[in-house]
Write a protein that holds these residues in place. Sequence first.
Motif, PDB file in Angstrom:
ATOM      1  N   PRO A 165      17.113  61.367  22.943  1.00 49.10           N
ATOM      2  CA  PRO A 165      18.034  60.982  21.865  1.00 49.10           C
ATOM      3  C   PRO A 165      19.378  61.680  22.029  1.00 49.10           C
ATOM      4  N   GLY A 166      20.421  60.918  21.893  1.00 49.30           N
ATOM      5  CA  GLY A 166      21.764  61.481  22.006  1.00 49.30           C
ATOM      6  C   GLY A 166      22.209  61.692  23.441  1.00 49.30           C
ATOM      7  N   GLY A 167      21.375  61.286  24.390  1.00 50.06           N
ATOM      8  CA  GLY A 167      21.756  61.421  25.796  1.00 50.06           C
ATOM      9  C   GLY A 167      22.928  60.532  26.117  1.00 50.06           C
ATOM     10  N   GLY A 168      23.779  60.989  26.996  1.00 52.97           N
ATOM     11  CA  GLY A 168      24.996  60.253  27.307  1.00 52.97           C
ATOM     12  C   GLY A 168      24.745  58.892  27.916  1.00 52.97           C
ATOM     13  N   GLY A 169      23.758  58.792  28.790  1.00 50.79           N
ATOM     14  CA  GLY A 169      23.495  57.521  29.436  1.00 50.79           C
ATOM     15  C   GLY A 169      24.520  57.249  30.521  1.00 50.79           C
ATOM     16  N   ALA A 170      24.333  56.175  31.221  1.00 53.23           N
ATOM     17  CA  ALA A 170      25.225  55.805  32.316  1.00 53.23           C
ATOM     18  C   ALA A 170      26.423  55.037  31.770  1.00 53.23           C
ATOM     19  N   PRO A 171      27.555  55.104  32.467  1.00 53.51           N
ATOM     20  CA  PRO A 171      28.718  54.325  32.020  1.00 53.51           C
ATOM     21  C   PRO A 171      28.466  52.829  32.209  1.00 53.51           C
ATOM     22  N   ALA A 172      29.150  52.038  31.420  1.00 50.83           N
ATOM     23  CA  ALA A 172      28.976  50.584  31.475  1.00 50.83           C
ATOM     24  C   ALA A 172      29.496  50.041  32.794  1.00 50.83           C
ATOM     25  N   PHE A 173      28.981  48.843  33.154  1.00 49.03           N
ATOM     26  CA  PHE A 173      29.464  48.187  34.370  1.00 49.03           C
ATOM     27  C   PHE A 173      30.930  47.819  34.227  1.00 49.03           C
ATOM     28  N   ARG A 174      31.644  47.879  35.352  1.00 53.47           N
ATOM     29  CA  ARG A 174      33.033  47.432  35.396  1.00 53.47           C
ATOM     30  C   ARG A 174      33.091  46.093  36.112  1.00 53.47           C
ATOM     31  N   GLU A 175      34.231  45.503  36.105  1.00 52.88           N
ATOM     32  CA  GLU A 175      34.412  44.213  36.776  1.00 52.88           C
ATOM     33  C   GLU A 175      34.156  44.342  38.277  1.00 52.88           C
ATOM     34  N   ALA A 176      34.535  45.480  38.860  1.00 52.05           N
ATOM     35  CA  ALA A 176      34.313  45.701  40.296  1.00 52.05           C
ATOM     36  C   ALA A 176      32.822  45.764  40.614  1.00 52.05           C
ATOM     37  N   ASP A 177      32.026  46.318  39.715  1.00 50.43           N
ATOM     38  CA  ASP A 177      30.579  46.355  39.927  1.00 50.43           C
ATOM     39  C   ASP A 177      29.991  44.950  39.938  1.00 50.43           C
ATOM     40  N   ALA A 178      30.441  44.102  39.020  1.00 48.71           N
ATOM     41  CA  ALA A 178      29.962  42.723  38.982  1.00 48.71           C
ATOM     42  C   ALA A 178      30.360  41.979  40.238  1.00 48.71           C
ATOM     43  N   ASP A 179      31.568  42.204  40.707  1.00 48.80           N
ATOM     44  CA  ASP A 179      32.008  41.555  41.947  1.00 48.80           C
ATOM     45  C   ASP A 179      31.183  42.033  43.133  1.00 48.80           C
ATOM     46  N   ALA A 180      30.844  43.324  43.169  1.00 46.35           N
ATOM     47  CA  ALA A 180      30.042  43.865  44.266  1.00 46.35           C
ATOM     48  C   ALA A 180      28.633  43.277  44.253  1.00 46.35           C
ATOM     49  N   ILE A 181      28.062  43.114  43.071  1.00 48.46           N
ATOM     50  CA  ILE A 181      26.728  42.506  42.985  1.00 48.46           C
ATOM     51  C   ILE A 181      26.776  41.071  43.493  1.00 48.46           C
ATOM     52  N   ALA A 182      27.781  40.312  43.090  1.00 52.69           N
ATOM     53  CA  ALA A 182      27.900  38.918  43.525  1.00 52.69           C
ATOM     54  C   ALA A 182      28.110  38.819  45.028  1.00 52.69           C
ATOM     55  N   ALA A 183      28.837  39.768  45.614  1.00 56.33           N
ATOM     56  CA  ALA A 183      29.141  39.695  47.048  1.00 56.33           C
ATOM     57  C   ALA A 183      27.965  40.175  47.905  1.00 56.33           C
ATOM     58  N   GLN A 184      27.219  41.154  47.439  1.00 55.80           N
ATOM     59  CA  GLN A 184      26.218  41.785  48.291  1.00 55.80           C
ATOM     60  C   GLN A 184      24.814  41.223  48.136  1.00 55.80           C
ATOM     61  N   ILE A 185      24.561  40.466  47.087  1.00 53.15           N
ATOM     62  CA  ILE A 185      23.225  39.909  46.879  1.00 53.15           C
ATOM     63  C   ILE A 185      23.305  38.401  47.024  1.00 53.15           C
ATOM     64  N   GLY A 186      22.510  37.860  47.906  1.00 55.29           N
ATOM     65  CA  GLY A 186      22.539  36.416  48.171  1.00 55.29           C
ATOM     66  C   GLY A 186      21.753  35.623  47.128  1.00 55.29           C
ATOM     67  N   GLY A 187      22.091  34.350  46.995  1.00 54.71           N
ATOM     68  CA  GLY A 187      21.371  33.465  46.109  1.00 54.71           C
ATOM     69  C   GLY A 187      21.772  33.545  44.644  1.00 54.71           C
ATOM     70  N   ILE A 188      22.897  34.193  44.375  1.00 52.96           N
ATOM     71  CA  ILE A 188      23.345  34.318  42.992  1.00 52.96           C
ATOM     72  C   ILE A 188      24.375  33.234  42.705  1.00 52.96           C
ATOM     73  N   ARG A 189      24.195  32.519  41.621  1.00 54.43           N
ATOM     74  CA  ARG A 189      25.155  31.485  41.237  1.00 54.43           C
ATOM     75  C   ARG A 189      26.322  32.053  40.445  1.00 54.43           C
ATOM     76  N   ALA A 190      26.032  32.969  39.519  1.00 56.36           N
ATOM     77  CA  ALA A 190      27.086  33.493  38.652  1.00 56.36           C
ATOM     78  C   ALA A 190      26.754  34.931  38.268  1.00 56.36           C
ATOM     79  N   VAL A 191      27.794  35.696  38.017  1.00 56.00           N
ATOM     80  CA  VAL A 191      27.659  37.084  37.568  1.00 56.00           C
ATOM     81  C   VAL A 191      28.600  37.271  36.395  1.00 56.00           C
ATOM     82  N   ALA A 192      28.123  37.905  35.346  1.00 55.97           N
ATOM     83  CA  ALA A 192      28.962  38.197  34.191  1.00 55.97           C
ATOM     84  C   ALA A 192      28.846  39.684  33.882  1.00 55.97           C
ATOM     85  N   ALA A 193      29.985  40.326  33.761  1.00 55.94           N
ATOM     86  CA  ALA A 193      29.973  41.764  33.492  1.00 55.94           C
ATOM     87  C   ALA A 193      29.715  42.013  32.021  1.00 55.94           C
TER      88      ALA A 193
END
Length: 98
Positions: free
Chosen positions: A70-98
Amino acid sequence: MLSNAVLLALRAIRRTLLRSSLTMLGVVIGVAAVITMVTLGNGATRAVHDQIASLGSNLLMVRPGQRVGPGGGGAPAFREADADAIAAQIGGIRAVAA
């Protein structure tokens, strides 16, 4: 013998008419409340099931990290660059939304 029991029961009901009426009213209200709650519960369960099913079987949600305690900081939210990296590096994806 059965007719005597029925007559005795009817006389007892007639003597305490108000109490008998209120008891019957309580039973009717109780049964109606149980039926209503079961129906609402089944309807809510079905609505949640339909919402989950409407997401589709080919949807994958990725979340950044996991909170620690409880109260742990957690990881920062995804950025637009992260969504672009997922779309570029993983095959078979139609769409990515950050």
